[in-house]
Design a protein around this motif. Structure first.
Motif, short mmCIF file in Angstrom:
data_model
loop_
_atom_site.label_atom_id
_atom_site.label_comp_id
_atom_site.label_asym_id
_atom_site.label_seq_id
_atom_site.Cartn_x
_atom_site.Cartn_y
_atom_site.Cartn_z
N LEU A 115 -6.40 14.82 4.10
CA LEU A 115 -5.89 13.51 3.94
C LEU A 115 -6.55 13.04 2.57
O LEU A 115 -7.66 13.03 2.37
N THR A 116 -5.70 12.26 1.80
CA THR A 116 -5.80 11.25 0.77
C THR A 116 -5.44 9.98 1.05
O THR A 116 -4.30 9.89 1.24
N VAL A 117 -6.09 9.02 0.70
CA VAL A 117 -5.70 7.68 0.78
C VAL A 117 -5.92 6.97 -0.54
O VAL A 117 -6.71 7.11 -1.32
N CYS A 118 -4.48 6.26 -0.92
CA CYS A 118 -4.48 5.60 -2.25
C CYS A 118 -4.32 4.29 -2.16
O CYS A 118 -3.31 3.67 -1.26
N GLN A 119 -4.87 3.42 -3.06
CA GLN A 119 -4.47 1.93 -3.37
C GLN A 119 -2.99 2.43 -4.28
O GLN A 119 -3.26 2.76 -5.37
N LEU A 120 -2.00 1.26 -3.88
CA LEU A 120 -0.89 1.34 -4.78
C LEU A 120 -0.56 -0.12 -5.56
O LEU A 120 -0.93 -1.05 -4.87
N GLU A 121 -0.36 -0.15 -6.60
CA GLU A 121 -0.05 -1.59 -7.51
C GLU A 121 1.08 -1.45 -8.50
O GLU A 121 1.33 -0.22 -8.91
N ALA A 122 1.92 -2.49 -8.43
CA ALA A 122 2.91 -2.51 -9.47
C ALA A 122 2.93 -3.77 -10.08
O ALA A 122 2.91 -4.77 -9.54
N PHE A 123 3.39 -3.60 -11.46
CA PHE A 123 3.34 -4.73 -12.35
C PHE A 123 4.57 -4.59 -13.28
O PHE A 123 5.01 -3.48 -13.44
N THR A 124 5.09 -5.79 -13.39
CA THR A 124 6.16 -5.82 -14.72
C THR A 124 5.60 -6.17 -15.91
O THR A 124 4.58 -6.78 -15.89
N LEU A 125 6.16 -5.70 -17.05
CA LEU A 125 5.74 -6.26 -18.34
C LEU A 125 7.00 -6.97 -19.07
O LEU A 125 7.98 -6.41 -19.00
N LYS A 126 6.50 -8.24 -19.47
CA LYS A 126 7.55 -8.74 -20.16
C LYS A 126 7.04 -9.79 -21.02
O LYS A 126 6.10 -10.53 -20.91
N ALA A 127 7.32 -9.57 -22.60
CA ALA A 127 6.83 -10.11 -23.50
C ALA A 127 5.43 -10.20 -23.81
O ALA A 127 4.62 -11.40 -23.96
#
Length: 151
Positions: A115-127
């Protein structure tokens, strides 16, 4: 794509070849923008067909991108010839995903034999601004000596 020196070119090619077979990622216009051992970043451009009713990136797009980034971050810790599958993931949406593109970043917290455990992150880019829009956690299962190609 930025490929770090800490991942050998053969494994990087294995990961990018696998990614190129993902029909959903192709549909989303996503690409790998950074890859290193235990880390993967994906980016998808804004498109009206990727939105929900308010015009934000749909949560399904965000979830798909972070899940896929996590999978490839995990795969990058194994060897060519192995494959992975998501066992479980949770995503918390922190802010509306409004922007010119959506970034998904995944970092391996622990890569184990199975098993592998990951941290997930999402970002938007604008200007030029980067806004944190989602966070999560994922568990992957390693399929040792199992082709990552189609059955």
């Amino acid at each position: 794509m930025d490929v770090s020196e800490d991942i050998n070119s053969e494994l990087a090619d294995y990961v990018t070849d696998s990614f190129s077979r993902q029909g959903l990622m192709r549909h989303l216009g996503a690409s790998i923008t950074e890859l290193r051992r235990g880390f993967c970043q994906l980016q998808a451009p804004y498109g009206a067909d990727l939105t929900q009713q308010h015009g934000y990136f749909h949560a399904g797009v965000t979830s798909s991108l972070v899940d896929t980034a996590g999978g490839y971050a995990g795969l990058s810790t194994y060897t060519r010839g192995d494959s992975i599958l998501t066992v479980d993931f949770t995503v918390n949406l922190l802010a509306p995903a409004i922007g010119d593109s959506l970034l998904a970043e995944a970092t391996v917290i622990k890569s184990g034999r199975t098993l592998t455990v990951c941290q997930l992150e999402a970002f938007t880019l604008k200007a030029g601004s980067r806004v944190h829009v989602a966070t999560g956690r994922q568990t992957l299962i390693r399929l040792a000596d199992t082709s990552d190609g189609p059955a």
